[in-house]
Design a protein around this motif. Sequence first.
Motif, PDB file in Angstrom:
ATOM      1  N   ARG A   1       0.830  -1.210   0.000  1.00  0.00           N
ATOM      2  CA  ARG A   1       0.000   0.000   0.000  1.00  0.00           C
ATOM      3  C   ARG A   1       0.865   1.261   0.000  1.00  0.00           C
ATOM      4  N   ILE A   2       2.182   1.080  -0.075  1.00  0.00           N
ATOM      5  CA  ILE A   2       3.080   2.236  -0.064  1.00  0.00           C
ATOM      6  C   ILE A   2       3.793   2.440  -1.396  1.00  0.00           C
ATOM      7  N   HIS A   3       3.587   1.550  -2.329  1.00  0.00           N
ATOM      8  CA  HIS A   3       4.236   1.670  -3.635  1.00  0.00           C
ATOM      9  C   HIS A   3       3.710   2.915  -4.360  1.00  0.00           C
ATOM     10  N   PRO A   4       4.568   3.651  -5.060  1.00  0.00           N
ATOM     11  CA  PRO A   4       4.111   4.829  -5.819  1.00  0.00           C
ATOM     12  C   PRO A   4       2.988   4.500  -6.801  1.00  0.00           C
ATOM     13  N   ASP A   5       3.058   3.329  -7.416  1.00  0.00           N
ATOM     14  CA  ASP A   5       2.050   2.972  -8.407  1.00  0.00           C
ATOM     15  C   ASP A   5       0.699   2.648  -7.778  1.00  0.00           C
ATOM     16  N   PHE A   6       0.662   2.432  -6.461  1.00  0.00           N
ATOM     17  CA  PHE A   6      -0.630   2.272  -5.791  1.00  0.00           C
ATOM     18  C   PHE A   6      -1.432   3.560  -5.928  1.00  0.00           C
ATOM     19  N   LEU A   7      -0.753   4.686  -5.737  1.00  0.00           N
ATOM     20  CA  LEU A   7      -1.408   5.982  -5.919  1.00  0.00           C
ATOM     21  C   LEU A   7      -1.793   6.194  -7.375  1.00  0.00           C
ATOM     22  N   ALA A   8      -0.892   5.854  -8.292  1.00  0.00           N
ATOM     23  CA  ALA A   8      -1.184   6.038  -9.716  1.00  0.00           C
ATOM     24  C   ALA A   8      -2.409   5.230 -10.144  1.00  0.00           C
ATOM     25  N   LYS A   9      -2.517   3.996  -9.665  1.00  0.00           N
ATOM     26  CA  LYS A   9      -3.649   3.153 -10.025  1.00  0.00           C
ATOM     27  C   LYS A   9      -4.944   3.625  -9.362  1.00  0.00           C
ATOM     28  N   LEU A  10      -4.839   4.168  -8.144  1.00  0.00           N
ATOM     29  CA  LEU A  10      -6.020   4.735  -7.496  1.00  0.00           C
ATOM     30  C   LEU A  10      -6.545   5.929  -8.293  1.00  0.00           C
ATOM     31  N   MET A  11      -5.620   6.742  -8.781  1.00  0.00           N
ATOM     32  CA  MET A  11      -6.023   7.882  -9.606  1.00  0.00           C
ATOM     33  C   MET A  11      -6.726   7.391 -10.864  1.00  0.00           C
ATOM     34  N   GLU A  12      -6.238   6.325 -11.432  1.00  0.00           N
ATOM     35  CA  GLU A  12      -6.859   5.771 -12.644  1.00  0.00           C
ATOM     36  C   GLU A  12      -8.287   5.295 -12.361  1.00  0.00           C
ATOM     37  N   LEU A  13      -8.502   4.752 -11.153  1.00  0.00           N
ATOM     38  CA  LEU A  13      -9.836   4.277 -10.783  1.00  0.00           C
ATOM     39  C   LEU A  13     -10.822   5.419 -10.581  1.00  0.00           C
ATOM     40  N   HIS A  14     -10.328   6.545 -10.075  1.00  0.00           N
ATOM     41  CA  HIS A  14     -11.212   7.649  -9.709  1.00  0.00           C
ATOM     42  C   HIS A  14     -11.269   8.763 -10.753  1.00  0.00           C
ATOM     43  N   VAL A  15     -10.357   8.740 -11.714  1.00  0.00           N
ATOM     44  CA  VAL A  15     -10.315   9.798 -12.735  1.00  0.00           C
ATOM     45  C   VAL A  15     -10.531   9.167 -14.110  1.00  0.00           C
ATOM     46  N   PRO A  16     -11.725   9.284 -14.672  1.00  0.00           N
ATOM     47  CA  PRO A  16     -12.012   8.665 -15.974  1.00  0.00           C
ATOM     48  C   PRO A  16     -11.059   9.115 -17.076  1.00  0.00           C
ATOM     49  N   GLU A  17     -10.621  10.363 -17.013  1.00  0.00           N
ATOM     50  CA  GLU A  17      -9.718  10.870 -18.050  1.00  0.00           C
ATOM     51  C   GLU A  17      -8.383  10.116 -18.055  1.00  0.00           C
ATOM     52  N   ILE A  18      -7.960   9.651 -16.874  1.00  0.00           N
ATOM     53  CA  ILE A  18      -6.731   8.851 -16.809  1.00  0.00           C
ATOM     54  C   ILE A  18      -6.994   7.456 -17.351  1.00  0.00           C
ATOM     55  N   ALA A  19      -8.115   6.863 -16.954  1.00  0.00           N
ATOM     56  CA  ALA A  19      -8.468   5.521 -17.423  1.00  0.00           C
ATOM     57  C   ALA A  19      -8.606   5.483 -18.939  1.00  0.00           C
ATOM     58  N   GLU A  20      -9.093   6.583 -19.519  1.00  0.00           N
ATOM     59  CA  GLU A  20      -9.297   6.644 -20.965  1.00  0.00           C
ATOM     60  C   GLU A  20      -8.038   7.050 -21.725  1.00  0.00           C
ATOM     61  N   GLY A  21      -6.973   7.402 -21.010  1.00  0.00           N
ATOM     62  CA  GLY A  21      -5.721   7.766 -21.667  1.00  0.00           C
ATOM     63  C   GLY A  21      -5.636   9.213 -22.101  1.00  0.00           C
ATOM     64  N   ILE A  22      -6.638  10.016 -21.765  1.00  0.00           N
ATOM     65  CA  ILE A  22      -6.599  11.439 -22.125  1.00  0.00           C
ATOM     66  C   ILE A  22      -5.584  12.165 -21.244  1.00  0.00           C
ATOM     67  N   VAL A  23      -5.627  11.865 -19.959  1.00  0.00           N
ATOM     68  CA  VAL A  23      -4.652  12.409 -19.008  1.00  0.00           C
ATOM     69  C   VAL A  23      -3.697  11.285 -18.615  1.00  0.00           C
ATOM     70  N   GLU A  24      -2.421  11.581 -18.629  1.00  0.00           N
ATOM     71  CA  GLU A  24      -1.408  10.566 -18.337  1.00  0.00           C
ATOM     72  C   GLU A  24      -0.669  10.904 -17.045  1.00  0.00           C
ATOM     73  N   VAL A  25      -0.504   9.893 -16.193  1.00  0.00           N
ATOM     74  CA  VAL A  25       0.314  10.044 -14.989  1.00  0.00           C
ATOM     75  C   VAL A  25       1.759   9.792 -15.391  1.00  0.00           C
ATOM     76  N   LYS A  26       2.591  10.825 -15.294  1.00  0.00           N
ATOM     77  CA  LYS A  26       3.977  10.727 -15.741  1.00  0.00           C
ATOM     78  C   LYS A  26       4.904  10.190 -14.654  1.00  0.00           C
ATOM     79  N   SER A  27       4.681  10.594 -13.419  1.00  0.00           N
ATOM     80  CA  SER A  27       5.521  10.120 -12.319  1.00  0.00           C
ATOM     81  C   SER A  27       4.810  10.357 -11.002  1.00  0.00           C
ATOM     82  N   VAL A  28       5.247   9.594  -9.992  1.00  0.00           N
ATOM     83  CA  VAL A  28       4.665   9.683  -8.659  1.00  0.00           C
ATOM     84  C   VAL A  28       5.779   9.632  -7.628  1.00  0.00           C
TER      85      VAL A  28
END
Length: 450
Positions: free
Chosen positions: A202-229
């Motif tokens: 639950r402390i991995h940086p990508d845990f946050l990135a994946k949570l953002m993908e779950l809650h932000v449709p624009e990230i899930a759809e690839g419109i907004v990209e998470v570059k780093s965490v």
Amino acid sequence: MIDGAKLLEAIYDITEEKKIDKKIVIEGIKEGFQKAYEKYFDPEAIVKVEIDGNTGQIKVFKELTVVQKIEDEWLDITLSDAQAKYGADVTIGDYVYEPVEFGSEFSKLAVLQVGQIIKQKIREGEKIKIYEEFLEKNHEIIAGIIKDVTLTSYLVEVNGSIISIWNKKMIPGEEFEDGDRICFYVEDVVRDSKHSQVQASRIHPDFLAKLMELHVPEIAEGIVEVKSVSRDPGNRSKIAVFSHDENIDPIGACIGTAGARIKEVSKELHGERIDIILWNEDKKTFIMNALAPVKVISIDLDETENECFVIVPNEQLSLAIGKKGMAARLVANLVNVKINIVSISESGSRNIENLWNGNITKEQLESSEFINNTNSRKQKSKFNNFENKSKPAQPVVEEVHDEIDEKLYVEEASVDEIQSYADAFEDLANDEPEDLTVEINDDYDSYYED
């Protein structure tokens, strides 16, 4: 003798309870009888075991070599005896299989051997099942129910499998109880491990990135990209985003209406405060974005050494470094650059060249407005921190226009960006760093190693 009906019932129970292939159980039974024969009769013997799938009856055969003259009565049979028992077509060098008659003593030994081997087969089968089931979920978020809490880990049931989340992989300060639902990030899945095949965190940086993908449709759809965490789990994190659609504001999309999206993510992370940073392909600009609300006087980036020197106003050095270097560390991990932060007065004594290429001019730096507003922010943050110590934690995003001078720190900033700046000042008010110059160590956290 072995009761065939009970044997079939045992095979069925094992396959249903442990969810492993019936063939694996049957092979384990055969192997147990083979080893029992080797121990009871002859360790050099070659044994074949057959199990009737309808009756459960077990038959054991030993392999004999057809010879002219017997050298080992346990392994050989004469040609005449072989032809008498198995037909005239048998010739020298052939192999025949003689039924083995066994009594209760051998049966007991065989059952013990079968029990040990079946346990081993069950463990192997469970490992294969877990590996195949979770391999497709590697680097994803999954959820389960906590079944037990030990001194070192949480045991989580996911679709009948038990996954361990070690305490060191949990967010500091968070607590769960039996029966609680918990989600985690799958760092890795290995075929075999003495401890846990599924590396959960639950402390991995990508845990946050994946949570953002779950809650932000624009990230899930690839419109907004998470570059780093970059994370200091449970305390603060920074996430750099970029929009592939110029009509979509990546920061606003991540924050959501009235901060709804980012609040949900923060809640899952035990109140971890999240700064949304605008990514830029120009690394200098990216670094300055990541350092906000701190103003940058000069930035000297050595791309060959992947290191930079940043000069900041004297009044903002502590803010740039943060408590125990946390703020600087978050920025360094976010941009993947070794960052050395010094004040403008310190830069002179250390012979660090001031390039005046940052986002504040010499005139702005020396203006009374800048100095007064900086000091005012510190005083207000200290006062607010003292006043709110006994109050419940506030939402991640609040309207704080009256606490931040937008003209000084941000241009066209959202309410949520302004809140992150206020939080930064409150961190500063809680604990001033002892060392005002911090050099970020490349191996600070294994998650951020190249």
